[in-house]
Each structure stands twice: as structure tokens, then as C-alpha cells.
Design a protein around this motif. Structure first.
Motif, PDB file in Angstrom:
ATOM      1  N   SER A  80       0.837  -1.193   0.000  1.00  0.00           N
ATOM      2  CA  SER A  80       0.000   0.000   0.000  1.00  0.00           C
ATOM      3  C   SER A  80       0.873   1.245   0.000  1.00  0.00           C
ATOM      4  O   SER A  80       2.090   1.179   0.164  1.00  0.00           O
ATOM      5  N   GLY A  81       0.225   2.406  -0.137  1.00  0.00           N
ATOM      6  CA  GLY A  81       0.959   3.657  -0.042  1.00  0.00           C
ATOM      7  C   GLY A  81       1.348   3.993   1.382  1.00  0.00           C
ATOM      8  O   GLY A  81       2.261   4.790   1.617  1.00  0.00           O
ATOM      9  N   ASP A  82       0.665   3.395   2.363  1.00  0.00           N
ATOM     10  CA  ASP A  82       0.989   3.639   3.774  1.00  0.00           C
ATOM     11  C   ASP A  82       2.398   3.161   4.120  1.00  0.00           C
ATOM     12  O   ASP A  82       3.131   3.846   4.847  1.00  0.00           O
ATOM     13  N   TYR A  83       2.741   1.963   3.641  1.00  0.00           N
ATOM     14  CA  TYR A  83       3.958   1.297   4.107  1.00  0.00           C
ATOM     15  C   TYR A  83       5.238   2.081   3.805  1.00  0.00           C
ATOM     16  O   TYR A  83       6.046   2.306   4.720  1.00  0.00           O
ATOM     17  N   PRO A  84       5.495   2.519   2.570  1.00  0.00           N
ATOM     18  CA  PRO A  84       6.740   3.270   2.335  1.00  0.00           C
ATOM     19  C   PRO A  84       6.800   4.594   3.092  1.00  0.00           C
ATOM     20  O   PRO A  84       7.878   5.028   3.507  1.00  0.00           O
TER      21      PRO A  84
END
Length: 333
Positions: free
Chosen positions: A157-161
Motif C-alpha cells: 500500500s501507499g501507507d507502508y513506504p
């Protein structure tokens, strides 16, 4: 005589080039436009459906394809399997930086040549980085994250990075205490007291924030020196989340304005897509109808300056014709 033939040839070019572009555009009218729209319950989905309605108004057939989110959307556009997609800037580069092995599989790898075909259409809304902490967790500031149970988000997801970037800034290595729960999962883990904090990067209209506010067990932290963090990452800008935006009755959530950073939510396309269509789609995005329908307040208030802010890929020529009308030449349709 030579001057006469030169004049005739130039006139021929002026007529034939736009005519050929018109023919190409007319042939493309019969093709179904594919929009990569993200998960069924995600924020990208309603935007994709709204874009589909806009294309219908333009007389074009279109289809919204359900995907896993930003990374699959980017891959589909890069491979020519989608014409438009919603994308979070910095997500792909962040995974390459922190966990490149996640992108090694054939289903996830994106060819460099394909990435060169990806172009920018518009920035639709901001996706602020939120740091949610459980009351009683012992976390008063980011410096208290060490030794705490922190959810970093689903890995693709975009959250992880974004979470990994924050942890790197705090000089905290990722370990067994760090989880990769979905939004539903993290809300439930907070309720059971099994989670101390979560890093979430998504638009403020996401349901997860209302669910956390309703629980009455969560606080949101500001990021110290958030302007410095934004200055170090090209895709980030300083951002303020207003007091009470997630719950304004009773105890406001957040209780104070949050100072943080945000990335964008970009509409992207392929450089191969005809300029005339991209131009009309850009105009639709900038219309008050599209903005009201999708509650895009920043875009509604700031118009072109927000839509054209921080393009992560080269701006498609059709979009540029809208942002910079003087860039259109006589040879453009």
C-alpha cells in the motif's frame, strides 16, 4: 518557382498533420478507455467512477477496473493496460528504497521503459501522514515509538513506504513489534489494546479516521520539524490537519491542529494517449461539477495551481494545453 513549391508544401503539412491527428482520434473513439480504480472500498474507487461518468459525457466508452491500489495502477499504465489511473507519488520509489524484494515478482515488477511512458494529468487531493496513538500507550511524542507496537500498513500500500520513511527518520529499525494490518484490522487491534500506534497516509475523507475518532481511545500526533521533512522528500509538502475535522461535537478529534506532511493523489495516463482526450479529461477534473461530486475542496479552492502542483511524472501535452494554453502550437489538434 522554388518559393512557390515551398509554400505549397508548408500549406500541405499544415493541413495534413492536423487531419491525420483527427483521423487517429476518430479511430480511437471506438476504443474502450480503461480506468484503474483501486480496491472496491478504497478512496480511489469513487473518483474512478466519477471519471467514467465524465468520459460518458465526452461520448467515450470506459470501464473501471478494480485493482489492489497505487502500485498495480502504476504498473497497468506503464504496460499500456490502463489509460487512466489514480496514483500516490513516492510509493513505488519508497518500496524500491526500503524493500525492493517486494517488487521482484513478475506480477509486481515495472519495466523502466514502461515508466518512461507514464505522464501526469492532475493532482486531485492531499494524502496527509497521520500518526494515531492509543491513549495509555505511553507515547507522548515520536521519540516514544521505540519498543512500541506500531502498525506500518499493508506492505504494497501507499501507507507502508511512508511509514518506513518516518521510522528511518526516527532511526528505528523494523522488527517483530511492527505489523502490517489493514485499516479494519488496525481499528480492531486498537480496540483490543493490542496496538500502540499506527502510521496512516490517506485522504482526510477516509472512513478509518472517523472510526478511530468514534472509539474515543486515539490521539493524533504532530511531526516536529515537518517542514524540514517535506524539504527532504520531493513528493511531500507541509500540511495541517484542522482541529475537530474528524469529530467536532463533544471532544474534538484531533484535539489540536496537526502539523504533518502530505503527498498527493495524482491522476496519471500514458504519453501515448491522444492529447485531445487528455485535454478534455483535465478540463472535466477542473470543473466544479467533478469537484463538488467528489468533495475535492483543495482543488475547488485553488484550481489549476493545485491541480498542477508537484507533478511526479512529465505533464502530458493534453494537460499542459489546459495549464499553459500558450504551449499549444499550430500543429496541435
Amino acid at each position: 518557382m522554388n518559393r512557390k513549391w515551398i509554400t505549397v508544401c508548408l500549406l500541405g503539412l499544415l493541413i495534413c498533420i492536423p487531419l491525420s491527428q483527427l483521423v487517429i482520434g476518430m479511430v480511437g473513439m471506438n476504443r474502450t478507455i480503461i480506468i484503474a480504480g483501486g480496491p472496491e472500498q478504497g478512496l480511489y474507487r469513487p473518483l474512478a467512477l466519477s471519471l467514467q461518468k465524465a468520459l460518458t459525457r465526452l461520448g467515450r466508452k470506459s470501464e473501471v477496473r478494480t485493482t489492489d491500489g497505487t502500485l498495480e495502477n502504476l504498473k497497468l499504465v506503464a504496460e499500456g493496460k490502463a489509460d487512466f489511473a489514480l496514483f500516490q507519488p513516492g510509493a513505488y520509489e519508497g518500496l524500491k528504497r526500503f524493500e525492493p524484494e517486494l517488487l521482484q515478482g513478475e506480477s509486481r515488477k515495472i519495466d523502466a521503459a514502461g515508466l518512461e511512458q507514464v505522464t501526469f494529468v492532475a493532482n486531485l487531493y492531499s494524502q496527509p501522514l497521520h500518526i494515531a496513538v492509543r491513549e495509555g500507550s505511553g507515547i507522548e511524542s515520536l521519540m516514544d515509538f521505540k519498543g512500541k507496537r506500531v502498525n506500518l500498513g499493508v506492505k504494497l500500500s501507499g501507507d507502508y513506504p511512508m511509514a518506513r520513511m518516518l521510522m528511518e527518520t526516527l532511526e528505528i529499525g523494523v522488527g517483530e513489534l511492527h505489523t502490517n494490518l489493514t485499516y479494519t484490522g488496525l481499528v480492531e487491534a486498537f480496540e483490543r489494546g493490542e496496538l500502540d500506534a499506527a502510521v496512516i497516509t490517506v485522504g482526510m475523507q477516509a472512513n478509518v479516521f472517523r472510526a478511530l475518532a468514534k472509539s474515543g481511545k486515539i490521539r493524533f500526533l504532530s511531526i516536529p520539524n515537518h517542514e524540514a521533512l517535506a524539504a527532504m522528500e520531493l513528493h511531500l509538502t507541509p500540511f495541517s490537519v484542522p482541529r475537530g475535522v474528524y469529530q467536532f461535537e463533544g471532544n474534538p478529534v484531533p484535539r489540536d491542529t496537526i502539523q504533518t506532511v502530505a503527498t498527493g493523489a495524482h491522476l496519471i495516463t500514458s504519453s501515448e494517449l491522444e492529447g485531445g482526450l487528455v485535454e478534455r479529461v483535465t478540463e472535466e477534473v477542473l470543473s466544479s461539477t467533478f469537484q463538488r461530486e467528489n468533495k475535492l475542496q483543495e482543488l475547488f479552492e485553488q484550481g489549476k495551481s493545485f491541480a498542477n502542483s508537484k507533478p511526479f511524472f512529465p505533464v502530458h501535452e493534453g494537460a499542459r494545453w489546459v495549464y499553459e494554453p500558450e504551449s499549444r502550437t499550430l500543429l496541435d489538434p
